[in-house]
Design a protein around this motif. Structure first.
Motif, PDB file in Angstrom:
ATOM      1  N   GLU A  99      16.120  61.178  41.923  1.00 34.99           N
ATOM      2  CA  GLU A  99      16.767  60.406  42.881  1.00 34.99           C
ATOM      3  C   GLU A  99      18.091  60.932  43.030  1.00 34.99           C
ATOM      4  OE1 GLU A  99      15.951  56.076  42.617  1.00 34.99           O
ATOM      5  OE2 GLU A  99      13.893  56.514  43.276  1.00 34.99           O
ATOM      6  N   ILE A 138      21.663  60.083  44.490  1.00 37.11           N
ATOM      7  CA  ILE A 138      22.420  59.024  45.006  1.00 37.11           C
ATOM      8  C   ILE A 138      23.774  59.265  45.180  1.00 37.11           C
ATOM      9  CG2 ILE A 138      23.075  56.602  44.434  1.00 37.11           C
ATOM     10  CD1 ILE A 138      20.481  56.581  42.822  1.00 37.11           C
ATOM     11  N   ARG A 185      27.339  57.777  46.786  1.00 32.90           N
ATOM     12  CA  ARG A 185      28.245  56.141  47.031  1.00 32.90           C
ATOM     13  C   ARG A 185      29.532  56.731  47.614  1.00 32.90           C
ATOM     14  NH1 ARG A 185      25.306  52.370  43.623  1.00 32.90           N
ATOM     15  NH2 ARG A 185      24.159  53.588  42.153  1.00 32.90           N
ATOM     16  N   ALA A 215      28.642  49.311  45.254  1.00 32.59           N
ATOM     17  CA  ALA A 215      27.781  48.315  45.457  1.00 32.59           C
ATOM     18  C   ALA A 215      26.786  48.532  44.485  1.00 32.59           C
ATOM     19  CB  ALA A 215      27.349  48.550  46.850  1.00 32.59           C
ATOM     20  N   GLY A 216      25.858  47.520  44.486  1.00 37.04           N
ATOM     21  CA  GLY A 216      24.597  47.468  43.501  1.00 37.04           C
ATOM     22  C   GLY A 216      24.792  47.927  42.144  1.00 37.04           C
ATOM     23  N   SER A 217      24.008  49.059  41.550  1.00 33.17           N
ATOM     24  CA  SER A 217      24.015  49.208  40.368  1.00 33.17           C
ATOM     25  C   SER A 217      25.325  49.985  39.670  1.00 33.17           C
ATOM     26  CB  SER A 217      22.917  50.101  39.657  1.00 33.17           C
ATOM     27  OG  SER A 217      23.070  51.478  40.215  1.00 33.17           O
ATOM     28  N   PHE A 218      26.108  50.359  40.617  1.00 38.54           N
ATOM     29  CA  PHE A 218      27.355  50.949  40.465  1.00 38.54           C
ATOM     30  C   PHE A 218      28.286  49.753  40.037  1.00 38.54           C
ATOM     31  CE2 PHE A 218      31.759  52.575  41.248  1.00 38.54           C
ATOM     32  CZ  PHE A 218      31.647  53.855  41.035  1.00 38.54           C
ATOM     33  N   ASP A 250      13.788  54.581  36.242  1.00 40.20           N
ATOM     34  CA  ASP A 250      14.695  55.519  36.950  1.00 40.20           C
ATOM     35  C   ASP A 250      15.719  55.981  36.232  1.00 40.20           C
ATOM     36  OD1 ASP A 250      12.507  55.742  38.703  1.00 40.20           O
ATOM     37  OD2 ASP A 250      13.412  54.568  40.163  1.00 40.20           O
ATOM     38  N   ASP A 293      26.237  53.404  50.587  1.00 42.29           N
ATOM     39  CA  ASP A 293      25.481  54.474  49.497  1.00 42.29           C
ATOM     40  C   ASP A 293      24.192  54.868  50.219  1.00 42.29           C
ATOM     41  OD1 ASP A 293      23.898  52.337  48.768  1.00 42.29           O
ATOM     42  OD2 ASP A 293      25.204  51.779  47.174  1.00 42.29           O
ATOM     43  N   LYS A 328      20.258  57.216  48.978  1.00 42.22           N
ATOM     44  CA  LYS A 328      19.337  57.816  47.968  1.00 42.22           C
ATOM     45  C   LYS A 328      18.400  58.766  48.654  1.00 42.22           C
ATOM     46  CE  LYS A 328      15.378  57.061  47.005  1.00 42.22           C
ATOM     47  NZ  LYS A 328      14.033  57.505  47.154  1.00 42.22           N
ATOM     48  N   ASP A 351      15.533  51.268  53.691  1.00 45.23           N
ATOM     49  CA  ASP A 351      14.841  51.078  52.435  1.00 45.23           C
ATOM     50  C   ASP A 351      16.046  51.920  51.406  1.00 45.23           C
ATOM     51  OD1 ASP A 351      12.881  49.729  53.468  1.00 45.23           O
ATOM     52  OD2 ASP A 351      11.373  50.918  52.199  1.00 45.23           O
ATOM     53  N   THR A 352      16.383  52.995  51.826  1.00 42.95           N
ATOM     54  CA  THR A 352      17.141  53.871  50.894  1.00 42.95           C
ATOM     55  C   THR A 352      18.563  54.236  51.111  1.00 42.95           C
ATOM     56  OG1 THR A 352      16.558  55.796  52.285  1.00 42.95           O
ATOM     57  CG2 THR A 352      14.809  55.310  50.876  1.00 42.95           C
ATOM     58  N   CYS A 353      19.181  53.368  52.004  1.00 42.56           N
ATOM     59  CA  CYS A 353      20.587  53.516  52.198  1.00 42.56           C
ATOM     60  C   CYS A 353      20.992  52.033  52.292  1.00 42.56           C
ATOM     61  CB  CYS A 353      20.951  53.752  53.670  1.00 42.56           C
ATOM     62  SG  CYS A 353      20.335  55.623  54.125  1.00 42.56           S
ATOM     63  N   ARG A 354      22.417  51.839  51.838  1.00 40.18           N
ATOM     64  CA  ARG A 354      22.976  50.506  52.131  1.00 40.18           C
ATOM     65  C   ARG A 354      23.908  50.972  53.353  1.00 40.18           C
ATOM     66  NH1 ARG A 354      23.420  50.130  46.354  1.00 40.18           N
ATOM     67  NH2 ARG A 354      22.197  48.138  45.790  1.00 40.18           N
TER      68      ARG A 354
HETATM   69  P1  TMP Z   1      21.532  51.083  43.316  1.00 39.99           P
HETATM   70  O1  TMP Z   1      22.916  50.528  43.707  1.00 39.99           O
HETATM   71  O2  TMP Z   1      20.479  50.050  43.133  1.00 39.99           O
HETATM   72  O3  TMP Z   1      21.673  52.164  42.198  1.00 39.99           O
HETATM   73  O4  TMP Z   1      20.998  51.941  44.659  1.00 39.99           O
HETATM   74  C1  TMP Z   1      21.900  52.954  45.412  1.00 39.99           C
HETATM   75  C2  TMP Z   1      21.270  53.433  46.646  1.00 39.99           C
HETATM   76  O5  TMP Z   1      19.959  53.798  46.283  1.00 39.99           O
HETATM   77  C3  TMP Z   1      21.141  52.325  47.538  1.00 39.99           C
HETATM   78  O6  TMP Z   1      21.340  52.656  48.802  1.00 39.99           O
HETATM   79  C4  TMP Z   1      19.696  51.822  47.590  1.00 39.99           C
HETATM   80  C5  TMP Z   1      18.878  53.116  47.027  1.00 39.99           C
HETATM   81  N1  TMP Z   1      17.701  52.784  46.139  1.00 39.99           N
HETATM   82  C6  TMP Z   1      16.639  53.564  46.737  1.00 39.99           C
HETATM   83  O7  TMP Z   1      16.302  54.168  47.627  1.00 39.99           O
HETATM   84  N2  TMP Z   1      15.612  53.283  45.589  1.00 39.99           N
HETATM   85  C7  TMP Z   1      15.645  52.552  44.374  1.00 39.99           C
HETATM   86  O8  TMP Z   1      14.662  52.597  43.782  1.00 39.99           O
HETATM   87  C8  TMP Z   1      16.976  52.193  44.035  1.00 39.99           C
HETATM   88  C9  TMP Z   1      17.152  51.401  42.799  1.00 39.99           C
HETATM   89  C10 TMP Z   1      17.932  52.303  45.074  1.00 39.99           C
END
Ligand code: TMP
Length: 237
Positions: A92, A94, A96, A100-103, A131, A177, A179, A199-202
């Motif tokens: 994956e 990523i 940013r 946000a999120g995990s960061f 992951d 951000d 992925k 689903d894959t962007c913020r």
């Molecule tokens: P995170 O802040 O949870 O690491 O996510 C970073 C970006 O990745 C966010 O835009 C959401 C995306 N993402 C996915 O597409 N699939 C995933 O399984 C996760 C955890 C995040």
């Protein structure tokens, strides 16, 4: 047009089918939604249509306007597209622009902090391992990608970020951000694969900072369908 044959794979959000052309697959986007490596399960009505249409549209633009090779071939209906068959690089990727999120969690940087430059992370795609974040050395040592692959992926990824950041700015959305995933064609070329979607962007509204992406589902914020519909409206008018 490629004709669907047997199902090759069912993932959390998509099914992949073989076609009568060995170089092509058909992806079919579901409304199923998961979070936290599949622990949280639900459904977002109409999501499959939004993700299919938005991802196809953005990949076509990235190919034509930014010179990024992608797997997209043709949209066949609201939920399905023909794509080039690739072996997915199990990473994956990523990027940013805003914390946000995990960061934010991992580094203690408040959500919404504008980063001084875009960051790049690689995570090894394995739900059972959650992951884990990995670096270039891990990736090369384990054979998930070569140095050459990573150099191409890095170049494409920052170009994709610049293009998408500008594009979304134009429709009043901050690209916080995202992925992405890459695949390798049978002749060894790295191309953008998987999807680019809420689903894959913020996505945050540039003015109100309202969340217009899957975080509404992950965090139980309500109006999940409304967020996907709003992004559809922004992109397609
Ligand atoms: P995170 O802040 O949870 O690491 O996510 C970073 C970006 O990745 C966010 O835009 C959401 C995306 N993402 C996915 O597409 N699939 C995933 O399984 C996760 C955890 C995040």
């Amino acid at each position: 047009m490629a004709v669907k044959t047997e199902q090759l794979y069912e993932g959390k959000a998509k099914k992949v089918f073989a076609t009568d052309d060995p170089a092509l697959c058909i992806v079919s986007y579901k409304d199923d939604a998961t979070a936290f490596d599949g622990l949280k399960k639900g459904s977002i009505s109409g999501k499959g249509v939004v993700n299919n249409r938005m991802s196809n549209y953005l990949m076509k633009k990235l190919e034509e306007e930014a010179g990024i090779p992608t797997h997209f071939v043709e949209e066949i209906n609201d939920r399905e597209a023909v794509v080039k068959k690739v072996s997915i690089v199990p990473l994956e990727v990523i990027v940013r622009n805003i914390a946000a999120g995990s960061f934010s969690k991992r580094f203690g940087v408040e959500e919404g902090t504008v980063l001084l430059c875009p960051t790049l992370e690689f995570c090894y795609k394995d739900d059972n391992l959650h992951d884990p974040m990995v670096n270039d050395y891990h990736i090369i040592a384990c054979g998930w990608a070569t140095r050459e692959d990573l150099d191409i992926i890095t170049d494409y990824t920052f170009r994709i970020n610049e293009y998408l950041k500008n594009y979304f700015k134009g429709i009043g959305v901050d690209l916080v951000d995202f992925k992405i995933e890459f695949g390798k064609t049978p002749d060894g070329k790295i191309i953008l694969a998987d999807e680019i979607s809420p689903d894959t962007c913020r996505f945050w509204d540039s003015k109100t900072h309202e969340k217009l992406d899957k975080d509404r589902f992950r965090r139980d914020l309500g109006n999940v369908e409304g967020a996907y519909a709003e992004m559809m409206k922004r992109v397609f008018g």
